[in-house]
Design an enzyme around this catalytic site. Structure first.
Site, PDB file in Angstrom:
ATOM      1  N   CYS A  86       1.429  -1.390   0.018  1.00  0.00           N
ATOM      2  CA  CYS A  86       0.388  -0.417  -0.209  1.00  0.00           C
ATOM      3  C   CYS A  86       0.817   1.165   0.127  1.00  0.00           C
ATOM      4  O   CYS A  86       0.359   2.155  -0.425  1.00  0.00           O
ATOM      5  CB  CYS A  86      -0.805  -0.159   1.164  1.00  0.00           C
ATOM      6  N   CYS A 209     -13.077   0.139   8.610  1.00  0.00           N
ATOM      7  CA  CYS A 209     -11.787   0.140   7.640  1.00  0.00           C
ATOM      8  C   CYS A 209     -12.409   1.174   5.790  1.00  0.00           C
ATOM      9  O   CYS A 209     -13.702   0.835   6.300  1.00  0.00           O
ATOM     10  CB  CYS A 209     -12.480  -1.558   7.343  1.00  0.00           C
ATOM     11  N   LYS A 331     -10.117   5.785   4.625  1.00  0.00           N
ATOM     12  CA  LYS A 331     -11.583   5.407   5.123  1.00  0.00           C
ATOM     13  C   LYS A 331     -12.705   6.222   4.157  1.00  0.00           C
ATOM     14  O   LYS A 331     -13.291   5.569   3.390  1.00  0.00           O
ATOM     15  CB  LYS A 331     -11.457   6.273   6.291  1.00  0.00           C
ATOM     16  N   HIS A 335      -9.317   3.280  -1.019  1.00  0.00           N
ATOM     17  CA  HIS A 335      -7.877   3.162  -1.031  1.00  0.00           C
ATOM     18  C   HIS A 335      -7.773   1.916  -2.258  1.00  0.00           C
ATOM     19  O   HIS A 335      -7.785   1.064  -2.716  1.00  0.00           O
ATOM     20  CB  HIS A 335      -7.903   2.434   0.090  1.00  0.00           C
TER      21      HIS A 335
END
Lengths: 389, 139
Positions: A86, A209, A331, A335
């Site tokens: 990431c 998440c 969030k 992502h």
């Protein structure tokens, strides 16, 4: 060594776009970044490119860098695909910065992309567990959310962090993301909703998440000579730091922090000649709510163990002492793994230039971006300052 | 399909998979699991002194997976509804990720005493993989 400036930065919308491809998303981000350059920008000045992607779905795992740079007409440039989970494009930005700083090239591109929403549920779950210590963590049944949940469980036990404090991350970032037209989940959520979300990996629920997203982002960096010709609103890369650590949480000395983040931050602060108190605002890697709280501590915004009370007193709200994730963060903004790092740069670039529209916070001079790979196997921290050196 | 762990890769660490074999660092005395690569504490490349631990330890942190399990554990999750996965610190000092067995996953908590049991982990390409899980120590 020359100073390095971000002269253009942009992103595609983040979300689920079955009509798009990784190439079309990258093209949108690239054209936006070129358009964001104030002056008349000659694209052939770009001599070096670093493109971040994890390659989710297995699409174009080899040569995924040239696959997008040639597509946008950056013909023949030195192009390297960067994989750091990431943290891929945060790493790409660091590489582009170092390439310009070294004097080898005048202008370099950093960017990233990911397409994550067009796969079956089984494929998605497969690809979400590839950046932990796969032979051991994954084979014990730990999901990616599960590793962060283990960190949350330990943080709650050791520091008294509460369910409500975790949920405040979601409430704040959704409120910010609701003002960001590029956001994947651009809606507000109440504290009650965030605390009562569907369980995913206890103690984390759905609102703890980030989503999986499609998207791309690009930042163009240049040396001082080129920057002075092209911009009157400079954003300087004042410091860059990067570190690594054991890929598996169980092999690191702490369950309640990310040692690579601390090390990367120390380097970036030292290079910029500042300390954490000088950071006006930050985009931090909030893949899970606990990750944002740990980032406050690892970046030195508050003392270890005090992140819960730090968010509770509103320190990181847009009107607080140090706004965090004004873009909505991972969030709410989303992502798309490989795009996330330079996507953070886009927000810092806009805020420092007063171009963030309805979510603009006035008076910001020093910004920071924080990009983490996996559960902490890699971390990149970048410090930016408005104005010439 | 899972994060691909080939049969030879699985068996390369069979002592650690079945018996939790750890390695003590001759330089700093720290215990690494599995005993390969640099010492997890002092980061020196050393010849570990391998040993088989008692197989008992303490839960340092735990999560209960209720959704999103990777494909290799999808059928297990469908059967069990929830899976507890802990970070366990062995009494000899090493830490490892551990799936819990023989208990209510929601009842596992930090500080619990646990012990190793050999269990079926998952099946890939027709080969059943065995390894270690943990269960609460019975007084």
């Amino acid at each position: 060594m020359t100073e390095v400036y971000v002269i253009g930065a942009s992103q595609s919308d983040y979300g689920a776009f079955p009509e798009e491809s990784y190439r079309s998303l990258f093209t949108t981000a690239y054209e936006g970044a070129v358009d964001a350059v104030d002056g008349d920008f000659d694209e052939s000045l770009i001599e070096e490119a670093y493109v971040g992607t994890l390659g989710v779905g297995g699409r174009q795992l080899g040569l995924s860098g040239p696959a997008v740079t040639e597509h946008v007409g950056l013909h023949g440039v030195s192009c390297t695909r960067v994989e750091n989970a990431c943290a891929a494009s945060g790493t790409a930005l660091r590489q582009a910065t170092l390439a310009v700083k070294s004097g080898v090239v005048d202008v370099a591109l950093a960017g990233g992309f990911e397409v994550m929403t067009d796969m079956s549920g089984e494929q998605t779950r497969y690809w979400l567990g590839v950046s932990g210590e796969t032979e051991w963590e994954r084979m014990a049944g730990t999901t990616f959310a599960g590793v962060y949940a283990q960190m949350a469980d330990a943080h709650m036990a050791e520091h008294g962090t509460t369910r409500e404090q975790l949920s405040r991350v979601a409430v704040k970032n959704h409120a910010n993301g609701a003002k960001n037209p590029h956001a994947h989940l651009g809606f507000e959520c109440s504290l009650e909703d965030a605390m009562a979300g569907t369980p995913v990996a206890d103690p984390l629920n759905l609102y703890d998440c980030c989503p999986t997203s499609d998207g791309a982002s690009v930042a163009i960096v240049a040396n001082e000579e080129v920057a002075r010709e092209l911009t009157e609103s400079p954003v300087r890369v004042a410091g860059t730091g990067q570190a690594s650590a054991r890929v598996g949480l169980f092999q690191r000395p702490t369950l309640t922090g990310v040692p690579a983040s601390r090390k990367a931050a120390e380097q970036a602060y030292e290079q910029a000649g500042i300390g954490p108190d000088d950071v006006d605002f930050a985009e931090v890697h909030d893949c899970f709510s606990i990750a944002e709280l740990m980032a406050y501590e690892d970046l030195g915004f508050c003392a270890p163990g005090e992140a819960g009370s730090y968010i509770e007193r509103g320190a990181t709200e847009p009107d607080g002492e140090r706004p965090v994730n004004l873009s909505g963060g991972l969030k709410s903004k989303g992502h798309p793994i490989g795009a996330t790092g330079t996507g953070q740069t886009v927000e810092v670039f806009k805020q420092l230039r007063g171009e963030a529209g309805g979510r603009q916070v006035d008076g910001l001079e020093t910004g920071l971006s924080h990009n983490v790979g996996g559960s902490g196997g890699a971390a990149v921290v970048t410090v930016y300052e408005g104005g010439w050196a | 399909m899972g994060a691909y762990t080939s049969v030879p890769t699985w068996w390369n660490h069979s002592d650690s998979r079945y018996r939790l074999v750890c390695g003590e660092c001759p330089e700093c005395g720290a215990v690494s699991f599995p005993p390969s690569g640099a010492c997890t504490d002092c980061h020196e490349r050393v010849e570990f002194e391998e040993f088989e631990p008692e197989g008992t330890g303490t839960v340092l942190s735990v999560t209960v997976i209720e959704g999103g399990a990777p494909p290799e554990f999808a059928s297990l999750l469908a059967t069990e509804d929830a899976i507890a996965v802990a970070v366990v610190e062995l009494d000899e000092g090493a830490r490892l990720p551990a799936m819990m067995a023989d208990c209510d996953p929601h009842a596992v908590a930090r500080g619990d005493r646990v012990e190793r049991v050999v269990r079926r982990i998952y099946e890939q390409e027709g080969v059943v993989r065995y390894g270690s899980k943990f269960r609460p120590v019975r007084e």
